[in-house]
Design a protein around this motif. Structure first.
Motif, PDB file in Angstrom:
ATOM      1  N   LYS A  43       0.827  -1.208   0.000  1.00  0.00           N
ATOM      2  CA  LYS A  43       0.000   0.000   0.000  1.00  0.00           C
ATOM      3  C   LYS A  43       0.860   1.256   0.000  1.00  0.00           C
ATOM      4  CE  LYS A  43      -4.077  -1.992   2.234  1.00  0.00           C
ATOM      5  NZ  LYS A  43      -5.095  -1.806   3.307  1.00  0.00           N
ATOM      6  N   GLU A  44       0.205   2.373  -0.327  1.00  0.00           N
ATOM      7  CA  GLU A  44       0.877   3.664  -0.306  1.00  0.00           C
ATOM      8  C   GLU A  44       1.071   4.132   1.140  1.00  0.00           C
ATOM      9  OE1 GLU A  44       1.360   3.904  -4.258  1.00  0.00           O
ATOM     10  OE2 GLU A  44       1.785   5.655  -3.027  1.00  0.00           O
ATOM     11  N   ARG A  45       2.090   4.956   1.343  1.00  0.00           N
ATOM     12  CA  ARG A  45       2.284   5.564   2.660  1.00  0.00           C
ATOM     13  C   ARG A  45       1.153   6.554   2.895  1.00  0.00           C
ATOM     14  NH1 ARG A  45       8.229   7.566   4.416  1.00  0.00           N
ATOM     15  NH2 ARG A  45       8.586   5.449   3.631  1.00  0.00           N
ATOM     16  N   GLU A  46       0.600   6.543   4.102  1.00  0.00           N
ATOM     17  CA  GLU A  46      -0.517   7.417   4.415  1.00  0.00           C
ATOM     18  C   GLU A  46      -0.283   8.150   5.727  1.00  0.00           C
ATOM     19  OE1 GLU A  46      -4.121   5.204   5.014  1.00  0.00           O
ATOM     20  OE2 GLU A  46      -3.285   3.994   6.626  1.00  0.00           O
ATOM     21  N   MET A  47      -0.866   9.337   5.831  1.00  0.00           N
ATOM     22  CA  MET A  47      -0.768  10.110   7.050  1.00  0.00           C
ATOM     23  C   MET A  47      -1.652   9.481   8.115  1.00  0.00           C
ATOM     24  SD  MET A  47      -2.094  12.545   9.268  1.00  0.00           S
ATOM     25  CE  MET A  47      -3.520  13.276   8.480  1.00  0.00           C
ATOM     26  N   VAL A  48      -1.122   9.379   9.320  1.00  0.00           N
ATOM     27  CA  VAL A  48      -1.866   8.864  10.450  1.00  0.00           C
ATOM     28  C   VAL A  48      -2.302   9.998  11.370  1.00  0.00           C
ATOM     29  CG1 VAL A  48      -1.778   7.376  12.487  1.00  0.00           C
ATOM     30  CG2 VAL A  48      -0.639   6.668  10.372  1.00  0.00           C
ATOM     31  N   ALA A  49      -1.346  10.813  11.779  1.00  0.00           N
ATOM     32  CA  ALA A  49      -1.645  11.922  12.677  1.00  0.00           C
ATOM     33  C   ALA A  49      -0.517  12.934  12.591  1.00  0.00           C
ATOM     34  CB  ALA A  49      -1.790  11.441  14.117  1.00  0.00           C
ATOM     35  N   SER A  50      -0.862  14.199  12.822  1.00  0.00           N
ATOM     36  CA  SER A  50       0.148  15.242  12.811  1.00  0.00           C
ATOM     37  C   SER A  50      -0.153  16.258  13.898  1.00  0.00           C
ATOM     38  CB  SER A  50       0.211  15.934  11.449  1.00  0.00           C
ATOM     39  OG  SER A  50      -0.993  16.636  11.192  1.00  0.00           O
ATOM     40  N   ILE A  51       0.884  16.990  14.274  1.00  0.00           N
ATOM     41  CA  ILE A  51       0.732  18.030  15.281  1.00  0.00           C
ATOM     42  C   ILE A  51       1.631  19.194  14.913  1.00  0.00           C
ATOM     43  CG2 ILE A  51       2.460  16.955  16.799  1.00  0.00           C
ATOM     44  CD1 ILE A  51       0.766  17.996  19.182  1.00  0.00           C
ATOM     45  N   SER A  52       1.080  20.401  14.963  1.00  0.00           N
ATOM     46  CA  SER A  52       1.868  21.583  14.645  1.00  0.00           C
ATOM     47  C   SER A  52       2.597  22.062  15.893  1.00  0.00           C
ATOM     48  CB  SER A  52       0.964  22.683  14.115  1.00  0.00           C
ATOM     49  OG  SER A  52       0.175  23.207  15.176  1.00  0.00           O
ATOM     50  N   SER A  53       3.512  22.990  15.702  1.00  0.00           N
ATOM     51  CA  SER A  53       4.221  23.536  16.850  1.00  0.00           C
ATOM     52  C   SER A  53       3.279  24.272  17.796  1.00  0.00           C
ATOM     53  CB  SER A  53       5.336  24.479  16.384  1.00  0.00           C
ATOM     54  OG  SER A  53       4.784  25.528  15.616  1.00  0.00           O
ATOM     55  N   GLY A  54       2.149  24.706  17.263  1.00  0.00           N
ATOM     56  CA  GLY A  54       1.156  25.386  18.089  1.00  0.00           C
ATOM     57  C   GLY A  54       0.190  24.438  18.771  1.00  0.00           C
ATOM     58  N   GLY A  55       0.322  23.136  18.464  1.00  0.00           N
ATOM     59  CA  GLY A  55      -0.510  22.146  19.136  1.00  0.00           C
ATOM     60  C   GLY A  55      -1.731  21.684  18.353  1.00  0.00           C
ATOM     61  N   THR A  56      -1.898  22.190  17.139  1.00  0.00           N
ATOM     62  CA  THR A  56      -3.026  21.756  16.328  1.00  0.00           C
ATOM     63  C   THR A  56      -2.783  20.335  15.829  1.00  0.00           C
ATOM     64  OG1 THR A  56      -3.471  24.005  15.589  1.00  0.00           O
ATOM     65  CG2 THR A  56      -4.401  22.210  14.285  1.00  0.00           C
ATOM     66  N   THR A  57      -3.774  19.477  16.022  1.00  0.00           N
ATOM     67  CA  THR A  57      -3.640  18.082  15.633  1.00  0.00           C
ATOM     68  C   THR A  57      -4.570  17.744  14.470  1.00  0.00           C
ATOM     69  OG1 THR A  57      -5.276  17.411  17.278  1.00  0.00           O
ATOM     70  CG2 THR A  57      -2.965  17.358  17.953  1.00  0.00           C
ATOM     71  N   ASN A  58      -4.173  16.705  13.755  1.00  0.00           N
ATOM     72  CA  ASN A  58      -4.959  16.233  12.618  1.00  0.00           C
ATOM     73  C   ASN A  58      -4.824  14.715  12.571  1.00  0.00           C
ATOM     74  OD1 ASN A  58      -6.534  16.446  10.275  1.00  0.00           O
ATOM     75  ND2 ASN A  58      -4.715  16.399   8.971  1.00  0.00           N
ATOM     76  N   TYR A  59      -5.925  14.032  12.294  1.00  0.00           N
ATOM     77  CA  TYR A  59      -5.924  12.576  12.299  1.00  0.00           C
ATOM     78  C   TYR A  59      -6.565  12.029  11.022  1.00  0.00           C
ATOM     79  CZ  TYR A  59      -5.013  12.941  17.315  1.00  0.00           C
ATOM     80  OH  TYR A  59      -4.465  13.231  18.542  1.00  0.00           O
ATOM     81  N   ALA A  60      -6.093  10.881  10.603  1.00  0.00           N
ATOM     82  CA  ALA A  60      -6.775  10.140   9.554  1.00  0.00           C
ATOM     83  C   ALA A  60      -8.098   9.628  10.119  1.00  0.00           C
ATOM     84  CB  ALA A  60      -5.914   8.976   9.086  1.00  0.00           C
ATOM     85  N   ASP A  61      -9.099   9.565   9.277  1.00  0.00           N
ATOM     86  CA  ASP A  61     -10.420   9.110   9.732  1.00  0.00           C
ATOM     87  C   ASP A  61     -10.348   7.716  10.347  1.00  0.00           C
ATOM     88  OD1 ASP A  61     -12.325  10.669   7.018  1.00  0.00           O
ATOM     89  OD2 ASP A  61     -11.613  11.462   8.940  1.00  0.00           O
ATOM     90  N   SER A  62      -9.469   6.896   9.820  1.00  0.00           N
ATOM     91  CA  SER A  62      -9.392   5.502  10.259  1.00  0.00           C
ATOM     92  C   SER A  62      -8.869   5.344  11.689  1.00  0.00           C
ATOM     93  CB  SER A  62      -8.502   4.703   9.306  1.00  0.00           C
ATOM     94  OG  SER A  62      -7.203   5.260   9.271  1.00  0.00           O
ATOM     95  N   VAL A  63      -8.249   6.390  12.236  1.00  0.00           N
ATOM     96  CA  VAL A  63      -7.679   6.271  13.580  1.00  0.00           C
ATOM     97  C   VAL A  63      -8.322   7.220  14.586  1.00  0.00           C
ATOM     98  CG1 VAL A  63      -5.484   5.572  12.549  1.00  0.00           C
ATOM     99  CG2 VAL A  63      -5.794   7.938  13.300  1.00  0.00           C
ATOM    100  N   LYS A  64      -9.224   8.071  14.119  1.00  0.00           N
ATOM    101  CA  LYS A  64      -9.864   9.019  15.039  1.00  0.00           C
ATOM    102  C   LYS A  64     -10.575   8.279  16.170  1.00  0.00           C
ATOM    103  CE  LYS A  64     -10.620  12.920  11.909  1.00  0.00           C
ATOM    104  NZ  LYS A  64     -11.616  13.711  11.147  1.00  0.00           N
ATOM    105  N   GLY A  65     -10.368   8.769  17.376  1.00  0.00           N
ATOM    106  CA  GLY A  65     -10.981   8.145  18.547  1.00  0.00           C
ATOM    107  C   GLY A  65     -10.179   7.006  19.126  1.00  0.00           C
ATOM    108  N   ARG A  66      -9.154   6.539  18.404  1.00  0.00           N
ATOM    109  CA  ARG A  66      -8.316   5.434  18.880  1.00  0.00           C
ATOM    110  C   ARG A  66      -6.873   5.873  19.121  1.00  0.00           C
ATOM    111  NH1 ARG A  66      -7.332   1.156  15.701  1.00  0.00           N
ATOM    112  NH2 ARG A  66      -7.519   2.331  13.743  1.00  0.00           N
ATOM    113  N   PHE A  67      -6.375   6.775  18.291  1.00  0.00           N
ATOM    114  CA  PHE A  67      -4.984   7.223  18.390  1.00  0.00           C
ATOM    115  C   PHE A  67      -4.945   8.658  18.894  1.00  0.00           C
ATOM    116  CE2 PHE A  67      -3.008   4.391  14.814  1.00  0.00           C
ATOM    117  CZ  PHE A  67      -3.578   3.285  15.407  1.00  0.00           C
TER     118      PHE A  67
END
Length: 121
Positions: A43-67
């Motif tokens: 499979k292709e590499r995919e984003m799981v989660a990220s965090i900015s220096s300011g603390g803003t987070t982003n999650y892949a739909d597949s891991v929201k609520g678990r990671f």
């Protein structure tokens, strides 16, 4: 340059938990954001989660609520707490950072070598 080292991978049963850590070191002027990506076999590499220096987070739909991703700007580290793991979470997990090594260099993307997470009974 910037080096990223991941740790914490391993084998876990479905429904279990793991915590991944990533530490950035070397010549670091600033880090704009860090994150976790994963690549499963075939499979292709995919984003799981990220965090900015300011603390803003982003999650892949597949891991929201678990990671949950967290970071320590002072230590240039991020963690990924993974709960309720599923077999489809099996992959090599890579740490990524967008950073400036010096004041004069442009923002660049750096990758760690990856850590394997296997979810299996």
């Amino acid at each position: 340059q910037v080096q990223l080292v991941e740790s914490g991978g391993g084998l876990v049963q479905p429904g279990g938990s793991l915590r991944l850590s990533c530490a950035a070191s070397g010549s670091i002027f600033s880090i704009s954001d860090m994150g976790w990506y994963r690549q499963a076999p075939g499979k292709e590499r995919e984003m799981v989660a990220s965090i900015s220096s300011g603390g803003t987070t982003n999650y892949a739909d597949s891991v929201k609520g678990r990671f949950t991703i967290s970071g320590d700007n002072a230590k240039n580290t991020i963690d990924l707490q993974m709960n309720n793991l599923k077999p489809e979470d099996t992959a090599v997990y890579y740490c990524r950072a967008n950073a400036k090594a010096t004041r004069w260099l442009p923002l660049m993307t750096y990758w760690g070598k990856g850590t394997l997470v296997t979810v299996s009974s």
